[in-house]
Design a protein around this motif. Structure first.
Motif, PDB file in Angstrom:
ATOM      1  N   ALA A   1       0.809  -1.224   0.000  1.00 23.61           N
ATOM      2  CA  ALA A   1       0.000   0.000   0.000  1.00 23.61           C
ATOM      3  C   ALA A   1       0.845   1.277   0.000  1.00 23.61           C
ATOM      4  CB  ALA A   1      -0.930   0.000   1.205  1.00 23.61           C
ATOM      5  N   LEU A   2       2.177   1.133  -0.082  1.00 19.24           N
ATOM      6  CA  LEU A   2       3.087   2.286  -0.047  1.00 19.24           C
ATOM      7  C   LEU A   2       2.912   3.094   1.237  1.00 19.24           C
ATOM      8  CD1 LEU A   2       2.766   3.552  -3.746  1.00 19.24           C
ATOM      9  CD2 LEU A   2       4.324   1.833  -2.824  1.00 19.24           C
ATOM     10  N   ALA A   3       2.704   2.385   2.336  1.00 22.14           N
ATOM     11  CA  ALA A   3       2.529   3.044   3.631  1.00 22.14           C
ATOM     12  C   ALA A   3       3.880   3.474   4.190  1.00 22.14           C
ATOM     13  CB  ALA A   3       1.846   2.098   4.609  1.00 22.14           C
ATOM     14  N   PRO A   4       3.911   4.496   5.051  1.00 19.48           N
ATOM     15  CA  PRO A   4       5.166   4.857   5.740  1.00 19.48           C
ATOM     16  C   PRO A   4       5.618   3.718   6.649  1.00 19.48           C
ATOM     17  CG  PRO A   4       3.502   6.597   5.961  1.00 19.48           C
ATOM     18  CD  PRO A   4       2.802   5.407   5.400  1.00 19.48           C
ATOM     19  N   ASP A   5       6.838   3.844   7.153  1.00 15.49           N
ATOM     20  CA  ASP A   5       7.372   2.816   8.049  1.00 15.49           C
ATOM     21  C   ASP A   5       6.476   2.637   9.271  1.00 15.49           C
ATOM     22  OD1 ASP A   5       9.563   2.361   6.438  1.00 15.49           O
ATOM     23  OD2 ASP A   5      10.849   3.770   7.510  1.00 15.49           O
ATOM     24  N   LEU A   6       6.522   1.443   9.837  1.00 15.59           N
ATOM     25  CA  LEU A   6       5.790   1.160  11.074  1.00 15.59           C
ATOM     26  C   LEU A   6       6.586   1.730  12.249  1.00 15.59           C
ATOM     27  CD1 LEU A   6       4.739  -2.502  10.258  1.00 15.59           C
ATOM     28  CD2 LEU A   6       3.191  -0.553  10.499  1.00 15.59           C
ATOM     29  N   GLY A   7       6.425   3.015  12.503  1.00 16.15           N
ATOM     30  CA  GLY A   7       7.173   3.696  13.540  1.00 16.15           C
ATOM     31  C   GLY A   7       8.112   4.716  12.929  1.00 16.15           C
ATOM     32  N   SER A   8       8.633   5.603  13.780  1.00 17.90           N
ATOM     33  CA  SER A   8       9.465   6.703  13.290  1.00 17.90           C
ATOM     34  C   SER A   8      10.960   6.443  13.431  1.00 17.90           C
ATOM     35  CB  SER A   8       9.110   7.992  14.055  1.00 17.90           C
ATOM     36  OG  SER A   8       9.374   7.829  15.447  1.00 17.90           O
ATOM     37  N   ASP A   9      11.348   5.348  14.077  1.00 17.90           N
ATOM     38  CA  ASP A   9      12.763   5.087  14.360  1.00 17.90           C
ATOM     39  C   ASP A   9      13.135   3.714  13.807  1.00 17.90           C
ATOM     40  OD1 ASP A   9      15.312   4.898  15.326  1.00 17.90           O
ATOM     41  OD2 ASP A   9      14.804   5.204  17.432  1.00 17.90           O
ATOM     42  N   PHE A  10      13.440   3.667  12.507  1.00 14.31           N
ATOM     43  CA  PHE A  10      13.703   2.387  11.853  1.00 14.31           C
ATOM     44  C   PHE A  10      14.839   1.626  12.530  1.00 14.31           C
ATOM     45  CE2 PHE A  10      16.181  -0.067   8.787  1.00 14.31           C
ATOM     46  CZ  PHE A  10      15.223  -0.946   8.313  1.00 14.31           C
ATOM     47  N   MET A  11      15.951   2.287  12.764  1.00 15.52           N
ATOM     48  CA  MET A  11      17.109   1.604  13.342  1.00 15.52           C
ATOM     49  C   MET A  11      16.819   1.132  14.768  1.00 15.52           C
ATOM     50  SD  MET A  11      20.346   3.732  11.913  1.00 15.52           S
ATOM     51  CE  MET A  11      20.510   4.017  10.147  1.00 15.52           C
ATOM     52  N   GLY A  12      16.143   1.977  15.525  1.00 20.72           N
ATOM     53  CA  GLY A  12      15.822   1.592  16.888  1.00 20.72           C
ATOM     54  C   GLY A  12      14.907   0.386  16.951  1.00 20.72           C
ATOM     55  N   LEU A  13      13.888   0.383  16.098  1.00 17.09           N
ATOM     56  CA  LEU A  13      12.919  -0.705  16.108  1.00 17.09           C
ATOM     57  C   LEU A  13      13.475  -1.987  15.489  1.00 17.09           C
ATOM     58  CD1 LEU A  13       9.828   1.432  15.125  1.00 17.09           C
ATOM     59  CD2 LEU A  13      10.068   0.171  17.272  1.00 17.09           C
ATOM     60  N   THR A  14      14.342  -1.826  14.479  1.00 14.87           N
ATOM     61  CA  THR A  14      14.861  -2.992  13.767  1.00 14.87           C
ATOM     62  C   THR A  14      15.986  -3.675  14.522  1.00 14.87           C
ATOM     63  OG1 THR A  14      14.287  -1.940  11.664  1.00 14.87           O
ATOM     64  CG2 THR A  14      15.830  -3.764  11.571  1.00 14.87           C
ATOM     65  N   TRP A  15      16.899  -2.892  15.097  1.00 10.26           N
ATOM     66  CA  TRP A  15      18.090  -3.457  15.724  1.00 10.26           C
ATOM     67  C   TRP A  15      18.104  -3.312  17.236  1.00 10.26           C
ATOM     68  CZ3 TRP A  15      20.653   0.005  11.631  1.00 10.26           C
ATOM     69  CH2 TRP A  15      20.696  -0.657  10.401  1.00 10.26           C
ATOM     70  N   VAL A  16      17.889  -2.083  17.710  1.00 13.46           N
ATOM     71  CA  VAL A  16      18.098  -1.806  19.127  1.00 13.46           C
ATOM     72  C   VAL A  16      17.047  -2.499  19.996  1.00 13.46           C
ATOM     73  CG1 VAL A  16      18.361  -0.014  20.878  1.00 13.46           C
ATOM     74  CG2 VAL A  16      19.159   0.412  18.531  1.00 13.46           C
ATOM     75  N   GLY A  17      15.783  -2.350  19.627  1.00 10.77           N
ATOM     76  CA  GLY A  17      14.714  -2.942  20.422  1.00 10.77           C
ATOM     77  C   GLY A  17      14.855  -4.445  20.596  1.00 10.77           C
ATOM     78  N   PRO A  18      14.964  -5.217  19.502  1.00 11.08           N
ATOM     79  CA  PRO A  18      15.137  -6.664  19.663  1.00 11.08           C
ATOM     80  C   PRO A  18      16.373  -7.042  20.478  1.00 11.08           C
ATOM     81  CG  PRO A  18      14.477  -6.152  17.416  1.00 11.08           C
ATOM     82  CD  PRO A  18      14.752  -4.835  18.089  1.00 11.08           C
ATOM     83  N   ALA A  19      17.473  -6.265  20.316  1.00 13.66           N
ATOM     84  CA  ALA A  19      18.677  -6.556  21.105  1.00 13.66           C
ATOM     85  C   ALA A  19      18.442  -6.271  22.578  1.00 13.66           C
ATOM     86  CB  ALA A  19      19.850  -5.725  20.579  1.00 13.66           C
ATOM     87  N   LEU A  20      17.702  -5.208  22.887  1.00  7.17           N
ATOM     88  CA  LEU A  20      17.374  -4.901  24.280  1.00  7.17           C
ATOM     89  C   LEU A  20      16.515  -5.993  24.898  1.00  7.17           C
ATOM     90  CD1 LEU A  20      16.638  -1.082  24.044  1.00  7.17           C
ATOM     91  CD2 LEU A  20      18.187  -2.124  25.705  1.00  7.17           C
ATOM     92  N   ILE A  21      15.529  -6.460  24.169  1.00  6.54           N
ATOM     93  CA  ILE A  21      14.644  -7.497  24.694  1.00  6.54           C
ATOM     94  C   ILE A  21      15.430  -8.765  25.003  1.00  6.54           C
ATOM     95  CG2 ILE A  21      12.751  -9.048  24.060  1.00  6.54           C
ATOM     96  CD1 ILE A  21      11.502  -6.666  22.548  1.00  6.54           C
TER      97      ILE A  21
END
Length: 377
Positions: free
Chosen positions: A76-96
Protein backbone atom coordinates in the motif's frame (compact mmCIF):
# COMPACT_ATOMS: atom_id res chain seq x y z
CA UNK A 1 7.67 -24.18 4.03
CA UNK A 2 3.90 -24.01 4.51
CA UNK A 3 2.30 -21.43 2.22
CA UNK A 4 -1.19 -21.81 3.69
CA UNK A 5 -2.52 -19.28 6.19
CA UNK A 6 -4.85 -20.16 9.04
CA UNK A 7 -8.30 -18.60 9.33
CA UNK A 8 -6.98 -16.35 12.10
CA UNK A 9 -4.12 -15.17 9.90
CA UNK A 10 -6.43 -14.56 6.97
CA UNK A 11 -8.74 -12.56 9.24
CA UNK A 12 -5.77 -10.50 10.42
CA UNK A 13 -4.80 -9.76 6.81
CA UNK A 14 -8.35 -8.60 6.16
CA UNK A 15 -8.16 -6.36 9.25
CA UNK A 16 -4.91 -4.78 8.02
CA UNK A 17 -6.35 -4.19 4.54
CA UNK A 18 -9.43 -2.54 6.02
CA UNK A 19 -7.30 -0.35 8.27
CA UNK A 20 -5.28 0.77 5.26
CA UNK A 21 -8.43 1.49 3.25
CA UNK A 22 -9.86 3.57 6.11
CA UNK A 23 -6.71 5.49 7.12
CA UNK A 24 -4.13 5.63 4.32
CA UNK A 25 -4.68 8.22 1.57
CA UNK A 26 -2.64 8.09 -1.68
CA UNK A 27 0.90 9.52 -1.34
CA UNK A 28 0.00 12.71 -3.19
CA UNK A 29 -2.78 13.45 -0.69
CA UNK A 30 -0.70 13.07 2.48
CA UNK A 31 -0.23 16.41 4.21
CA UNK A 32 2.59 17.70 6.37
CA UNK A 33 1.17 16.22 9.60
CA UNK A 34 0.07 12.94 8.06
CA UNK A 35 2.81 10.73 9.52
CA UNK A 36 2.24 12.10 13.02
CA UNK A 37 -1.45 11.10 12.90
CA UNK A 38 -0.63 7.84 11.13
CA UNK A 39 1.82 6.83 13.86
CA UNK A 40 -0.71 7.73 16.56
CA UNK A 41 -3.15 5.26 15.01
CA UNK A 42 -0.47 2.57 14.77
CA UNK A 43 0.45 3.12 18.43
CA UNK A 44 -3.19 2.70 19.41
CA UNK A 45 -3.34 -0.59 17.47
CA UNK A 46 0.02 -1.68 18.99
CA UNK A 47 1.30 -2.35 15.47
CA UNK A 48 4.64 -0.69 16.20
CA UNK A 49 6.79 -3.42 17.71
CA UNK A 50 3.88 -5.71 16.89
CA UNK A 51 5.74 -8.99 17.50
CA UNK A 52 7.44 -7.79 20.69
CA UNK A 53 6.22 -9.38 23.95
CA UNK A 54 3.27 -7.66 25.57
CA UNK A 55 5.14 -7.35 28.86
CA UNK A 56 7.49 -4.90 27.14
CA UNK A 57 4.72 -2.91 25.50
CA UNK A 58 4.63 -4.79 22.20
CA UNK A 59 1.60 -6.16 20.44
CA UNK A 60 2.34 -9.81 21.20
CA UNK A 61 1.68 -10.72 17.56
CA UNK A 62 3.10 -13.82 15.95
CA UNK A 63 5.93 -13.68 13.45
CA UNK A 64 3.61 -14.67 10.61
CA UNK A 65 1.18 -11.91 11.59
CA UNK A 66 4.04 -9.42 11.58
CA UNK A 67 4.99 -10.65 8.11
CA UNK A 68 1.40 -10.12 6.95
CA UNK A 69 1.32 -6.63 8.49
CA UNK A 70 4.56 -5.54 6.83
CA UNK A 71 3.66 -7.11 3.49
CA UNK A 72 0.30 -5.33 3.26
CA UNK A 73 1.81 -2.02 4.39
CA UNK A 74 4.51 -2.32 1.75
CA UNK A 75 1.99 -3.09 -0.99
CA UNK A 76 0.00 0.00 0.00
CA UNK A 77 3.09 2.29 -0.05
CA UNK A 78 2.53 3.04 3.63
CA UNK A 79 5.17 4.86 5.74
CA UNK A 80 7.37 2.82 8.05
CA UNK A 81 5.79 1.16 11.07
CA UNK A 82 7.17 3.70 13.54
CA UNK A 83 9.46 6.70 13.29
CA UNK A 84 12.76 5.09 14.36
CA UNK A 85 13.70 2.39 11.85
CA UNK A 86 17.11 1.60 13.34
CA UNK A 87 15.82 1.59 16.89
CA UNK A 88 12.92 -0.71 16.11
CA UNK A 89 14.86 -2.99 13.77
CA UNK A 90 18.09 -3.46 15.72
CA UNK A 91 18.10 -1.81 19.13
CA UNK A 92 14.71 -2.94 20.42
CA UNK A 93 15.14 -6.66 19.66
CA UNK A 94 18.68 -6.56 21.10
CA UNK A 95 17.37 -4.90 24.28
CA UNK A 96 14.64 -7.50 24.69
CA UNK A 97 17.17 -10.31 24.32
CA UNK A 98 20.21 -8.90 26.15
CA UNK A 99 19.14 -5.80 28.11
CA UNK A 100 18.74 -5.38 31.85
CA UNK A 101 15.29 -4.61 33.17
CA UNK A 102 16.40 -1.03 33.81
CA UNK A 103 17.54 -0.63 30.20
CA UNK A 104 14.28 -2.07 28.89
CA UNK A 105 12.23 0.31 31.02
CA UNK A 106 14.35 3.27 29.91
CA UNK A 107 14.39 2.70 26.16
CA UNK A 108 11.56 0.42 24.97
CA UNK A 109 8.59 2.77 25.69
CA UNK A 110 10.15 5.58 23.65
CA UNK A 111 10.82 3.21 20.76
CA UNK A 112 7.21 2.04 20.71
CA UNK A 113 5.74 5.54 21.03
CA UNK A 114 7.80 7.30 18.34
CA UNK A 115 9.83 9.33 20.83
CA UNK A 116 13.25 7.81 20.10
CA UNK A 117 15.99 8.38 17.53
CA UNK A 118 18.86 5.89 17.28
CA UNK A 119 21.87 5.48 15.03
CA UNK A 120 24.24 2.51 14.91
CA UNK A 121 28.01 2.70 15.22
CA UNK A 122 29.40 -0.22 13.22
CA UNK A 123 31.69 0.76 10.31
CA UNK A 124 35.08 2.41 10.83
CA UNK A 125 37.71 4.06 8.62
CA UNK A 126 40.19 1.54 7.10
CA UNK A 127 37.96 -1.28 8.36
CA UNK A 128 34.64 -0.69 6.59
CA UNK A 129 31.82 -2.93 7.74
CA UNK A 130 34.11 -5.79 8.83
CA UNK A 131 32.97 -5.69 12.45
CA UNK A 132 35.52 -8.26 13.52
CA UNK A 133 38.28 -5.75 12.75
CA UNK A 134 36.85 -2.73 14.59
CA UNK A 135 39.37 -0.62 16.49
CA UNK A 136 37.32 1.94 18.48
CA UNK A 137 38.77 1.51 21.99
CA UNK A 138 36.85 1.57 25.22
CA UNK A 139 39.16 1.39 28.25
CA UNK A 140 37.66 0.61 31.66
CA UNK A 141 38.26 3.37 34.22
CA UNK A 142 36.37 2.64 37.42
CA UNK A 143 32.65 2.72 36.69
CA UNK A 144 33.16 4.21 33.21
CA UNK A 145 34.55 3.29 29.82
CA UNK A 146 36.74 5.91 28.12
CA UNK A 147 36.27 5.82 24.36
CA UNK A 148 38.65 7.05 21.64
CA UNK A 149 38.46 6.61 17.87
CA UNK A 150 35.86 7.11 15.18
CA UNK A 151 32.99 5.55 13.24
CA UNK A 152 32.07 6.24 9.62
CA UNK A 153 28.98 5.88 7.39
CA UNK A 154 26.86 6.40 10.49
CA UNK A 155 23.36 7.03 9.20
CA UNK A 156 21.41 9.86 10.91
CA UNK A 157 24.04 10.43 13.58
CA UNK A 158 23.43 14.17 13.16
CA UNK A 159 19.85 13.85 14.43
CA UNK A 160 20.03 10.76 16.68
CA UNK A 161 19.70 10.97 20.45
CA UNK A 162 21.56 7.68 21.06
CA UNK A 163 24.07 5.48 19.29
CA UNK A 164 24.16 1.68 19.47
CA UNK A 165 27.94 1.69 19.71
CA UNK A 166 30.32 -1.22 19.08
CA UNK A 167 33.67 -0.85 20.85
CA UNK A 168 36.81 -2.91 21.44
CA UNK A 169 37.04 -3.55 25.20
CA UNK A 170 39.70 -6.28 25.06
CA UNK A 171 42.28 -5.93 22.26
CA UNK A 172 44.15 -8.99 23.59
CA UNK A 173 41.27 -11.42 23.01
CA UNK A 174 42.29 -14.57 21.15
CA UNK A 175 39.59 -14.19 18.49
CA UNK A 176 38.98 -10.92 16.67
CA UNK A 177 35.28 -11.52 17.27
CA UNK A 178 35.86 -11.60 21.02
CA UNK A 179 36.60 -8.54 23.10
CA UNK A 180 33.84 -6.47 21.45
CA UNK A 181 31.14 -4.82 23.56
CA UNK A 182 28.06 -2.71 22.84
CA UNK A 183 27.42 0.58 24.66
CA UNK A 184 24.10 2.46 24.58
CA UNK A 185 25.56 5.95 24.33
CA UNK A 186 23.81 9.36 24.36
CA UNK A 187 24.91 11.43 21.36
CA UNK A 188 25.16 14.57 23.51
CA UNK A 189 27.92 13.01 25.63
CA UNK A 190 30.95 15.38 25.86
CA UNK A 191 33.70 14.43 23.41
CA UNK A 192 31.43 13.24 20.57
CA UNK A 193 31.76 15.18 17.30
CA UNK A 194 29.63 14.50 14.20
CA UNK A 195 30.88 15.51 10.74
CA UNK A 196 28.52 15.21 7.74
CA UNK A 197 29.16 13.11 4.62
CA UNK A 198 27.03 14.54 1.80
CA UNK A 199 26.31 12.15 -1.08
CA UNK A 200 26.44 12.80 -4.81
CA UNK A 201 22.82 14.01 -4.97
CA UNK A 202 23.35 16.47 -2.14
CA UNK A 203 21.65 14.48 0.61
CA UNK A 204 23.02 14.21 4.13
CA UNK A 205 22.32 10.80 5.66
CA UNK A 206 25.82 9.52 6.43
CA UNK A 207 28.29 10.93 8.95
CA UNK A 208 31.66 10.34 10.50
CA UNK A 209 31.55 10.35 14.29
CA UNK A 210 34.65 11.12 16.37
CA UNK A 211 35.09 10.07 20.01
CA UNK A 212 37.68 11.88 22.13
CA UNK A 213 37.96 10.74 25.77
CA UNK A 214 34.22 10.04 25.81
CA UNK A 215 33.15 8.64 29.17
CA UNK A 216 30.23 6.19 29.20
CA UNK A 217 29.09 4.39 32.37
CA UNK A 218 29.53 0.65 32.55
CA UNK A 219 25.78 0.43 33.24
CA UNK A 220 25.22 1.49 29.60
CA UNK A 221 26.76 -1.73 28.32
CA UNK A 222 24.31 -4.04 26.55
CA UNK A 223 25.07 -7.65 27.38
CA UNK A 224 28.23 -8.99 28.96
CA UNK A 225 31.62 -7.40 28.35
CA UNK A 226 33.30 -8.99 25.35
CA UNK A 227 30.09 -10.51 23.99
CA UNK A 228 29.13 -7.65 21.71
CA UNK A 229 29.62 -9.77 18.60
CA UNK A 230 26.73 -12.00 19.68
CA UNK A 231 24.56 -8.95 20.41
CA UNK A 232 25.31 -7.31 17.05
CA UNK A 233 24.91 -10.45 14.95
CA UNK A 234 21.50 -11.05 16.49
CA UNK A 235 20.51 -7.46 15.74
CA UNK A 236 21.71 -7.59 12.12
CA UNK A 237 20.05 -10.96 11.56
CA UNK A 238 16.79 -9.52 12.87
CA UNK A 239 17.04 -6.86 10.12
CA UNK A 240 17.16 -9.56 7.45
CA UNK A 241 15.14 -12.35 9.00
CA UNK A 242 11.89 -11.59 7.16
CA UNK A 243 11.20 -10.67 3.58
CA UNK A 244 11.43 -6.88 3.85
CA UNK A 245 14.34 -6.92 1.40
CA UNK A 246 12.22 -8.67 -1.22
CA UNK A 247 9.01 -6.68 -0.72
CA UNK A 248 10.88 -3.43 -1.32
CA UNK A 249 12.48 -4.84 -4.45
CA UNK A 250 9.12 -6.18 -5.71
CA UNK A 251 7.72 -2.67 -5.51
CA UNK A 252 10.80 -1.29 -7.25
CA UNK A 253 10.47 -3.88 -10.04
CA UNK A 254 6.82 -3.01 -10.68
CA UNK A 255 7.82 0.64 -11.15
CA UNK A 256 10.58 -0.46 -13.52
CA UNK A 257 8.10 -2.52 -15.57
CA UNK A 258 5.79 0.48 -15.77
CA UNK A 259 8.68 2.59 -17.05
CA UNK A 260 9.40 -0.06 -19.70
CA UNK A 261 5.74 -0.06 -20.79
CA UNK A 262 5.88 3.69 -21.35
CA UNK A 263 9.30 3.78 -23.05
CA UNK A 264 10.40 3.32 -26.64
CA UNK A 265 13.44 1.42 -27.92
CA UNK A 266 14.26 1.40 -31.62
CA UNK A 267 10.91 2.97 -32.40
CA UNK A 268 8.97 0.19 -30.66
CA UNK A 269 7.67 -0.28 -27.09
CA UNK A 270 10.61 -1.24 -24.89
CA UNK A 271 8.74 -4.28 -23.55
CA UNK A 272 8.88 -5.79 -27.03
CA UNK A 273 12.70 -5.75 -26.92
CA UNK A 274 14.07 -9.21 -26.14
CA UNK A 275 17.02 -7.94 -24.08
CA UNK A 276 14.80 -5.71 -21.93
CA UNK A 277 12.46 -8.64 -21.31
CA UNK A 278 15.38 -10.90 -20.39
CA UNK A 279 16.69 -8.37 -17.88
CA UNK A 280 13.29 -7.90 -16.28
CA UNK A 281 12.80 -11.67 -16.11
CA UNK A 282 16.22 -12.06 -14.48
CA UNK A 283 15.36 -9.41 -11.90
CA UNK A 284 12.01 -11.04 -11.16
CA UNK A 285 13.61 -14.47 -10.76
CA UNK A 286 16.18 -13.15 -8.27
CA UNK A 287 13.55 -11.21 -6.31
CA UNK A 288 11.33 -14.30 -6.17
CA UNK A 289 14.29 -16.23 -4.79
CA UNK A 290 14.72 -13.52 -2.14
CA UNK A 291 11.09 -13.85 -1.16
CA UNK A 292 11.31 -17.65 -0.87
CA UNK A 293 14.54 -17.39 1.13
CA UNK A 294 12.85 -14.91 3.45
CA UNK A 295 9.90 -17.25 3.92
CA UNK A 296 12.29 -20.10 4.66
CA UNK A 297 13.98 -18.04 7.36
CA UNK A 298 10.58 -17.01 8.71
CA UNK A 299 9.55 -20.67 8.87
CA UNK A 300 12.66 -21.50 10.88
CA UNK A 301 11.92 -18.69 13.34
CA UNK A 302 8.31 -19.83 13.74
CA UNK A 303 9.68 -23.24 14.69
CA UNK A 304 11.87 -21.64 17.38
CA UNK A 305 15.22 -21.28 15.60
CA UNK A 306 17.22 -18.08 15.79
CA UNK A 307 18.00 -16.15 12.56
CA UNK A 308 21.18 -17.56 11.02
CA UNK A 309 23.84 -16.29 8.65
CA UNK A 310 21.69 -17.49 5.74
CA UNK A 311 19.82 -14.22 6.12
CA UNK A 312 22.84 -12.50 4.51
CA UNK A 313 21.74 -13.97 1.17
CA UNK A 314 18.90 -11.47 0.80
CA UNK A 315 21.08 -8.52 1.77
CA UNK A 316 23.64 -9.63 -0.83
CA UNK A 317 21.03 -10.09 -3.55
CA UNK A 318 19.54 -6.67 -2.92
CA UNK A 319 22.97 -5.05 -3.13
CA UNK A 320 23.65 -6.91 -6.38
CA UNK A 321 20.28 -5.94 -7.91
CA UNK A 322 20.21 -2.22 -7.10
CA UNK A 323 22.82 -1.17 -9.69
CA UNK A 324 21.69 -3.15 -12.79
CA UNK A 325 18.07 -2.17 -12.14
CA UNK A 326 19.11 1.49 -12.01
CA UNK A 327 21.20 1.03 -15.16
CA UNK A 328 18.20 -0.39 -17.04
CA UNK A 329 16.05 2.53 -15.91
CA UNK A 330 18.65 4.99 -17.21
CA UNK A 331 18.81 3.23 -20.59
CA UNK A 332 15.00 3.27 -20.88
CA UNK A 333 14.93 7.01 -20.17
CA UNK A 334 17.34 7.70 -23.01
CA UNK A 335 18.04 11.43 -23.40
CA UNK A 336 15.80 12.17 -20.42
CA UNK A 337 18.35 10.45 -18.17
CA UNK A 338 20.41 13.66 -18.22
CA UNK A 339 17.77 15.38 -16.07
CA UNK A 340 17.07 14.81 -12.37
CA UNK A 341 13.87 12.93 -11.66
CA UNK A 342 12.93 9.98 -9.47
CA UNK A 343 14.86 7.40 -11.50
CA UNK A 344 17.97 9.52 -11.84
CA UNK A 345 17.90 10.21 -8.12
CA UNK A 346 17.61 6.49 -7.33
CA UNK A 347 20.46 5.65 -9.72
CA UNK A 348 22.81 8.00 -7.87
CA UNK A 349 21.49 7.26 -4.37
CA UNK A 350 21.91 3.49 -4.11
CA UNK A 351 24.95 3.67 -1.80
CA UNK A 352 22.93 3.65 1.41
CA UNK A 353 21.24 0.36 0.54
CA UNK A 354 24.41 -1.27 -0.76
CA UNK A 355 26.66 -0.15 2.12
CA UNK A 356 24.14 -0.21 4.97
CA UNK A 357 24.26 -3.30 7.16
CA UNK A 358 27.39 -4.64 5.46
CA UNK A 359 28.67 -4.34 1.89
CA UNK A 360 28.23 -7.17 -0.67
CA UNK A 361 31.79 -8.41 -0.14
CA UNK A 362 31.16 -8.67 3.60
CA UNK A 363 27.97 -10.61 2.92
CA UNK A 364 29.86 -12.96 0.58
CA UNK A 365 32.41 -13.65 3.31
CA UNK A 366 29.66 -14.36 5.86
CA UNK A 367 27.91 -16.77 3.48
CA UNK A 368 31.17 -18.48 2.50
CA UNK A 369 32.47 -18.96 6.02
CA UNK A 370 29.33 -19.55 8.07
CA UNK A 371 26.91 -21.12 5.60
CA UNK A 372 29.18 -22.99 3.19
CA UNK A 373 31.93 -23.74 5.71
CA UNK A 374 34.74 -22.45 3.49
CA UNK A 375 38.11 -21.42 5.01
CA UNK A 376 38.28 -17.92 6.46
CA UNK A 377 40.06 -15.32 4.36
Amino acid sequence: MDFDFTEKEQAFRAEVKQFIADNLPPPEQRGEDFEKHWHAKLIEKKWIGFSWPKEYGGGGGTLIEQFILKEEMSKALAPDLGSDFMGLTWVGPALIRHGTEEQKKEFLPDLLNCRSSWCTGYSEPDVGSDLGSLKLRAVRDGDDYVINGSKIWTTRAHVARYIFLTVRTNPEAQSRYSGISVLLTPMNTPGIEVRPIVNIVGQHHFNQVFFTDVRVPVSARLGAEGEGWKVVMGALANERSGISESTGMERHLEKLKELARNSQKGGKPALQDAEVRRKLARFETQISAMRLNGLRNLTKQIKGAQPSSETSVNKLLRGILEIPMADLAMSLLGNEASGMGEWQFDALNFHGTVIGGGSPNIQRNIIAERVLGLPKD
